[in-house]
Design a protein around this motif. Structure first.
Motif, short mmCIF file in Angstrom:
data_model
loop_
_atom_site.label_atom_id
_atom_site.label_comp_id
_atom_site.label_asym_id
_atom_site.label_seq_id
_atom_site.Cartn_x
_atom_site.Cartn_y
_atom_site.Cartn_z
N PRO A 82 0.80 -1.23 0.00
CA PRO A 82 0.00 0.00 0.00
C PRO A 82 0.84 1.27 0.00
N LEU A 83 1.90 1.31 0.78
CA LEU A 83 2.71 2.52 0.81
C LEU A 83 3.33 2.79 -0.55
N ILE A 84 3.81 1.73 -1.18
CA ILE A 84 4.47 1.88 -2.48
C ILE A 84 3.46 2.27 -3.55
N LEU A 99 2.56 5.87 -3.12
CA LEU A 99 3.64 6.75 -3.59
C LEU A 99 3.64 6.85 -5.11
N THR A 100 3.47 5.68 -5.76
CA THR A 100 3.46 5.65 -7.22
C THR A 100 2.39 6.60 -7.76
N TYR A 115 0.93 9.06 -6.02
CA TYR A 115 1.16 10.42 -5.53
C TYR A 115 2.12 11.18 -6.43
N TRP A 116 3.19 10.49 -6.84
CA TRP A 116 4.18 11.16 -7.68
C TRP A 116 3.60 11.58 -9.02
N MET A 117 2.54 10.87 -9.45
CA MET A 117 1.91 11.27 -10.71
C MET A 117 0.90 12.39 -10.50
N ARG A 140 3.75 18.54 -9.84
CA ARG A 140 4.78 18.46 -10.86
C ARG A 140 4.70 17.14 -11.64
N VAL A 161 2.75 14.01 -13.90
CA VAL A 161 2.13 14.09 -15.22
C VAL A 161 0.62 14.32 -15.13
N TRP A 208 -8.77 2.34 -6.32
CA TRP A 208 -7.78 1.71 -7.20
C TRP A 208 -7.16 0.50 -6.52
N GLU A 251 -1.75 3.83 5.46
CA GLU A 251 -0.58 4.02 4.61
C GLU A 251 -0.72 5.12 3.57
N ILE A 257 0.32 8.48 4.78
CA ILE A 257 1.77 8.65 4.83
C ILE A 257 2.30 8.87 3.41
N TRP A 279 -9.33 0.28 -17.94
CA TRP A 279 -8.96 -0.28 -16.64
C TRP A 279 -7.49 -0.74 -16.64
N TRP A 305 5.09 3.93 -15.74
CA TRP A 305 5.53 5.32 -15.72
C TRP A 305 6.65 5.50 -14.69
N THR A 306 6.46 4.93 -13.51
CA THR A 306 7.47 5.08 -12.45
C THR A 306 8.75 4.33 -12.82
N PHE A 313 11.63 13.67 -14.20
CA PHE A 313 10.51 12.88 -13.68
C PHE A 313 9.42 13.80 -13.15
N PHE A 314 9.82 14.81 -12.38
CA PHE A 314 8.87 15.84 -11.95
C PHE A 314 9.13 17.06 -12.80
N SER A 315 8.58 17.06 -13.99
CA SER A 315 8.95 18.10 -14.93
C SER A 315 8.04 19.30 -14.78
N TRP A 323 6.09 18.33 -19.76
CA TRP A 323 5.91 16.96 -19.27
C TRP A 323 6.54 15.92 -20.18
N PHE A 330 3.80 -2.26 6.98
CA PHE A 330 4.44 -0.99 7.28
C PHE A 330 4.34 -0.67 8.77
N VAL A 360 10.08 -1.39 3.25
CA VAL A 360 8.99 -0.41 3.27
C VAL A 360 9.26 0.73 4.26
N VAL A 389 11.41 2.38 -4.69
CA VAL A 389 10.03 1.92 -4.89
C VAL A 389 9.97 0.92 -6.05
#
Lengths: 341, 293
Positions: free
Chosen positions: A166-168, A171-172, A174-176, A180, A182, A215, A279, A282, B23, B33-34, B45-47, B51, B226, B241, B264
């Motif tokens: 869940p944390l990973i 994060l995946t 969140y970064w999207m 900043r 995509v 998701w 998670e 966090i 889906w 993507w990651t 990556f954080f452009s 983008w 975690f 983790v 990650v």
């Protein structure tokens, strides 16, 4: 199997559960009734050439002795439950008497940490659960109509959001979604405001967390419903067709009733799991906008001060919440058991 | 599916295919993507500028001379010693799975072969324990673990994870053993075996499919945990983790975020492999409890 044999077979697992699950629950309840001792203070008078000054110092020895004698701390009864960090009855009743409108009352109460967390936890639980069931059901129907050969491939990718830590996973995402990232930039572009940011907006953060929740858990619902679809009675389906039922009517009156027990099962499991949401808060670094009961416990425990009593009290309140959500599951299991017997 | 009445109309077929594609993108795109982005520099990556930089790796090329860079991985694995966390995760997972299956198999077998009322109550107790949020248990562990100086070590976390894992393991193995006909061990007992010998020589050889499925879920619980590992392990003994969470805690300076991204991706890779190899078992395990009820 004889009682004696059963006992020896079952002993190791029973010990593990008693020591590491039952005992901590007991210990949490006890801890929540005590607060740590305050330091023993002594007043001393220092007399020097410029007169006497009084100073208060901590009597280390007496404090240590007191802590040794009563390691649990001072008995506080339900005091911690009622303080500002938890149920906060005093603050709530004050808000009730002083606020002019219902809206103001709710916003006052919403500032209290426990109610703030409760508001998010409950919203999350009751929004995410029905939506993930709906999404899982639609995916199951769509996958079921696919060609057999590509089903395995689709199932593989469908499982990923659920299997990944869940944390990973959070994060995946969140970064999207980050301003900043995509998707974040895409949202800014669509909304037409370059300042729109997840970090700055509470509603956006709540939505993002709930999207993550759906998701993450929809694959579970999908897998369960997909398995259920394999056992739909073909005869009933066929006779429905002969009677002229449309495709929608077949789904509504044959497939759905067949899956009802599974829907209940998924709903009950997911209500309990979503109630523990932790998670993603966090991972999304969301604590400024959304907190949950689990997050409060984590925060109390991981701080410098190690507020064990406060954490224990929130734990007990969480356990009570879980117990309420669990009761329908227990009733169902009891009925199953009675039905078999 | 042969009858023509069952044939879906074209519009429905198209809609359903489109939905599946949607889906699949939703489920899988974030991971790819990651993965792609983990070989770029942070500003790609954080452009902020554009983008498409995240795809083309424009700034990565300027910094490192190539559109792909392993700098994030080097930083995470070597500089920040992520290998230590990976090793710890390996140790924790192996021991949790082995211990939890050993005692869980004995317990689950006993539950499936006994018809007394207490079996039901034990299963109910296990169900209640399964519902307890793990973080609430942690606040119960801390005082005694500090007092007895058990805090911070891998074996402590392993035992705790085994215990937390037991309720689920028991439920699952109980239902698997129920499917193995009781006549097997009864006839062994008629031939003079004790209950344990019957278990050892008759049941153990046929129980592996169920045990492997259960083991997968024990592995996932240990790997994904975690709450327990972050609260009970010291910095040296951290698993992957909590280590990733620690990366986030350190300031978001340039480069450091890419360490987290690389970590990650590294932690996701084994799970990909696991789902690829054991997809059938995972699906059957998830549905075992549900479809009967």
């Amino acid at each position: 199997m004889k009682h004696r044999t059963f006992f020896w077979f079952f002993l190791p697992t029973a010990l593990a559960m008693l020591i590491f699950i039952a005992a901590p629950i007991g210990s949490v309840v006890i801890q929540s009734l005590f607060v740590p001792h305050e330091a023993v203070l002594v007043e001393t008078e220092n007399c020097g050439p410029f007169g006497c000054t009084k100073s208060v110092v901590i009597d280390q020895e007496a404090t240590a002795e007191l802590r040794e004698a009563e390691p649990l701390g001072r008995f506080a009864g339900l005091g911690i439950y009622l303080d500002r960090g938890h149920l906060a009855f005093a603050e709530v009743s004050e808000a009730w008497t002083t606020s002019q409108s219902i809206g103001e009352f709710f916003s006052d109460v919403g500032d209290l940490p426990f109610y703030r967390a409760m508001a998010f936890t409950l919203t999350y639980t009751f929004v995410v659960t029905p939506l993930l069931i709906a999404l899982g059901f639609v995916i199951a129907l769509a996958v079921n109509s696919l060609n057999r050969r590509i089903r395995g491939f689709v199932i593989f990718f469908s499982l990923l959001p659920m299997i990944v830590t869940p944390l990973i996973g959070s994060l995946t995402l969140y970064w999207m979604i980050d301003s900043r990232g995509v998707i974040g930039e895409f949202i800014q572009y669509v909304a037409g405001s370059p300042d729109l940011s997840l970090k700055a907006s509470t509603p956006l953060m709540w939505i993002a967390l709930m999207v993550y929740g759906i998701w993450h858990s929809a694959p579970f619902a999908f897998v369960v419903f997909y398995a259920g679809l394999q056992t739909v009675p073909q005869d009933t389906l066929e006779s429905a067709q002969i009677d002229g039922a449309t495709r929608w009517q077949q789904t509504r009156y044959v497939v759905l009733p067949h899956l009802t027990p599974l829907v209940t099962f998924v709903a009950l499991i997911q209500l309990m799991d979503n109630f523990r949401v932790f998670e993603p808060i966090i991972g999304f670094n969301a604590s400024a906008h959304a907190t949950s009961l689990s997050w409060i416990i984590f925060n109390d425990l991981s701080g410098e001060t190690n507020q064990l009593s406060a954490a224990a009290t929130t734990s007990v309140l969480t356990i009570i919440g879980v117990a309420i959500l669990l009761s329908p599951v227990l009733v169902r299991t009891w009925r199953d058991f009675k039905g078999k017997a | 599916m042969s009858s023509s009445a069952r044939q879906a109309p074209v519009s429905l077929k198209v809609a359903s295919t489109l939905f599946i594609v949607f889906w699949l993108v939703l489920a899988a795109f974030p991971f790819f993507w990651t993965l792609w982005g983990s070989f770029k520099v942070e500003l790609d990556f954080f452009s902020i500028a554009d983008w498409t930089n995240a795809i083309t790796g424009k700034l990565t090329e300027e910094t490192h001379g190539s559109t792909f860079t392993g700098a994030g991985y080097y930083g995470a694995w070597v500089q920040e010693e992520f290998w230590r966390a990976a090793l710890n995760t390996g140790i924790v997972c192996v021991f949790v799975v082995v211990t939890s299956l050993t005692i869980g198999t004995l317990g689950g077998y006993a539950l499936s072969r006994s018809n007394y009322n207490y079996v039901f109550w034990l299963l109910i107790a296990a169900l209640i324990f399964r519902a307890m949020p793990q973080i609430t248990l942690v606040s119960g562990y801390l005082p005694p673990f500090f007092a007895w100086n058990l805090w911070g070590y891998l074996p402590t976390a392993i035992i705790v994870l085994v215990a937390i894992n037991q309720p689920f393991t028991l439920w699952m193995l109980h239902s698997f053993f129920k499917k193995i006909p009781i006549d097997l061990d009864e006839s062994a007992k008629v031939d003079g075996c004790t209950q344990f010998q019957a278990f050892r020589y008759v049941i153990i050889p046929v129980m592996w499919p169920g045990v492997i499925t259960t083991g997968l879920f024990s592995f996932l619980l240990a790997y994904n945990d975690f709450a327990v590992t972050t609260m009970l392990l010291n910095e040296q003994n951290r698993t992957m983790v909590p280590k990733i969470a620690a990366f986030l805690g350190t300031t978001y300076t340039e480069g450091n975020v890419m360490f987290a991204v690389a970590a990650v991706v590294s932690a996701t890779a084994p799970l990909f492999l696991l789902v690829m190899l054991f997809q059938r078992q995972i699906v059957s395990g998830l549905t075992a409890g549900a479809v009967k009820g």
